[in-house]
Design a protein around this motif. Structure first.
Motif, PDB file in Angstrom:
ATOM      1  N   VAL A   1      -3.699   3.328  -0.120  1.00  0.00           N
ATOM      2  CA  VAL A   1      -4.152   2.955  -1.466  1.00  0.00           C
ATOM      3  C   VAL A   1      -3.011   2.276  -2.215  1.00  0.00           C
ATOM      4  O   VAL A   1      -1.845   2.644  -2.074  1.00  0.00           O
ATOM      5  CB  VAL A   1      -4.648   4.205  -2.234  1.00  0.00           C
ATOM      6  N   SER A   2      -3.355   1.257  -2.993  1.00  0.00           N
ATOM      7  CA  SER A   2      -2.361   0.586  -3.822  1.00  0.00           C
ATOM      8  C   SER A   2      -1.942   1.508  -4.958  1.00  0.00           C
ATOM      9  O   SER A   2      -2.774   2.220  -5.536  1.00  0.00           O
ATOM     10  CB  SER A   2      -2.947  -0.713  -4.396  1.00  0.00           C
ATOM     11  N   THR A   3      -0.664   1.508  -5.300  1.00  0.00           N
ATOM     12  CA  THR A   3      -0.200   2.339  -6.413  1.00  0.00           C
ATOM     13  C   THR A   3      -0.852   1.903  -7.716  1.00  0.00           C
ATOM     14  O   THR A   3      -0.991   2.706  -8.642  1.00  0.00           O
ATOM     15  CB  THR A   3       1.332   2.257  -6.550  1.00  0.00           C
TER      16      THR A   3
ATOM     17  N   ASP B   1      -3.874   1.367  -8.143  1.00  0.00           N
ATOM     18  CA  ASP B   1      -5.208   1.974  -8.224  1.00  0.00           C
ATOM     19  C   ASP B   1      -5.173   3.473  -8.512  1.00  0.00           C
ATOM     20  O   ASP B   1      -6.220   4.095  -8.700  1.00  0.00           O
ATOM     21  CB  ASP B   1      -5.970   1.746  -6.912  1.00  0.00           C
ATOM     22  N   ILE B   2      -3.975   4.054  -8.540  1.00  0.00           N
ATOM     23  CA  ILE B   2      -3.847   5.497  -8.742  1.00  0.00           C
ATOM     24  C   ILE B   2      -3.711   5.802 -10.228  1.00  0.00           C
ATOM     25  O   ILE B   2      -2.824   5.288 -10.909  1.00  0.00           O
ATOM     26  CB  ILE B   2      -2.624   6.056  -7.989  1.00  0.00           C
TER      27      ILE B   2
ATOM     28  N   LYS C   1       0.831  -1.195   0.000  1.00  0.00           N
ATOM     29  CA  LYS C   1       0.000   0.000   0.000  1.00  0.00           C
ATOM     30  C   LYS C   1       0.873   1.255   0.000  1.00  0.00           C
ATOM     31  O   LYS C   1       2.033   1.230   0.403  1.00  0.00           O
ATOM     32  CB  LYS C   1      -0.904   0.031   1.237  1.00  0.00           C
TER      33      LYS C   1
ATOM     34  N   LEU D   1      -4.794   7.956   4.191  1.00  0.00           N
ATOM     35  CA  LEU D   1      -5.321   7.228   3.044  1.00  0.00           C
ATOM     36  C   LEU D   1      -4.337   6.118   2.706  1.00  0.00           C
ATOM     37  O   LEU D   1      -3.145   6.361   2.525  1.00  0.00           O
ATOM     38  CB  LEU D   1      -5.472   8.176   1.844  1.00  0.00           C
TER      39      LEU D   1
ATOM     40  N   THR E   1      -8.144   8.259  -8.108  1.00  0.00           N
ATOM     41  CA  THR E   1      -8.343   6.844  -8.435  1.00  0.00           C
ATOM     42  C   THR E   1      -9.649   6.717  -9.205  1.00  0.00           C
ATOM     43  O   THR E   1     -10.369   7.697  -9.404  1.00  0.00           O
ATOM     44  CB  THR E   1      -8.401   5.975  -7.160  1.00  0.00           C
TER      45      THR E   1
END
Length: 244
Positions: A151-153, A155-156, A139, A149, A170
């Motif tokens: 978030v997986s890279t 998903d960006i 993450k 926040l 995202t």
């Protein structure tokens, strides 16, 4: 927390020795790895030793240290910088703000102000450590106004600048994060992201189509979700170069 590895850059001997003495009194919070008295030696030393923190005199024998900082921003990881100067000039202060310096200290440097500046760097280093630990867990961590926040890279789509803050985009949402684009670039440049221009960091894996005439980039996620981003002409050229 381990001592902050630090390089002092100051072209005048007495102010340099005075700052070194004050920093040694802050052990074990700070570890002085080297000190330099000119632009060229300082640039080589910082690139070689990779300190976490640099105290940088804003004028070095007539050369503007802002130019050095711009070059250091291209390295990974770039150090945190605290500017030092004998002149209380608004121009210097504005440049320090633009370059996201941690602090701006007037000489002779006050011990309390120096300690407070080190406090800021320690907080940043602890945040970097947390980010690295989170990254190893798959993450990416960002600080928001209300918390964090995660978030997986993957998903960006992209990240855009919003003054001193940034917006992570995202397929699901857009989230304001309490970090400048420079800071985010510093830790994402090894993760298939590219800083295209002053306003954007793009996930290269999402790039699907580029319209060079309109300076538009179409991004597409593995699930088919698409998103368009408008870049500057230079940003478009930088993106194409980074992928080719």
């Amino acid at each position: 927390m381990e001592p902050i590895k630090t390089v002092v850059v100051e072209d005048e001997q007495l102010p340099r020795l005075a700052l070194l003495q004050k920093l040694k009194a802050l052990w074990p919070r700070v570890e002085i790895t080297d000190s330099c008295d000119n632009y060229e030696t300082a640039l080589e030393t910082i690139k070689r030793t990779k300190p976490q923190l640099v105290f940088l005199d804003i004028q070095l024998h007539g050369r503007n240290s802002i130019d050095m900082l711009k070059e250091l921003r291209q390295s990974s990881p770039s150090p945190y910088v605290i500017f030092t100067t004998a002149y209380d000039k608004q121009e210097y202060l504005l440049n320090a703000i633009r370059m996201q310096a941690v602090d701006y200290l007037l000489k002779p440097i006050d011990k309390k102000e120096l300690s407070a500046a080190i406090d800021k760097v320690e907080k940043l280093c602890r945040h970097d450590q947390l980010i690295e630990e989170t990254r190893h867990g798959g993450k990416c961590l960002f600080r928001t106004a209300s918390g964090h926040l995660f978030v997986s890279t993957d998903d960006i789509f992209f990240i855009r600048s919003n003054g001193n803050y940034s917006v992570v985009v995202t397929s699901a949402e857009e989230v304001m994060v309490m970090e400048s684009l420079i800071g985010i670039e510093r830790r994402l440049q090894d993760c298939n992201f590219v800083r295209t221009d002053r306003q954007h960091i793009i996930n290269k894996r999402m790039v699907y189509k580029i319209n060079s005439k309109k300076a538009q980039c179409l991004l597409q996620a593995p699930d088919g979700t698409k998103m368009e981003v408008q870049l500057s002409k230079n940003g478009m050229e930088q993106l194409i170069l980074s992928i080719s």
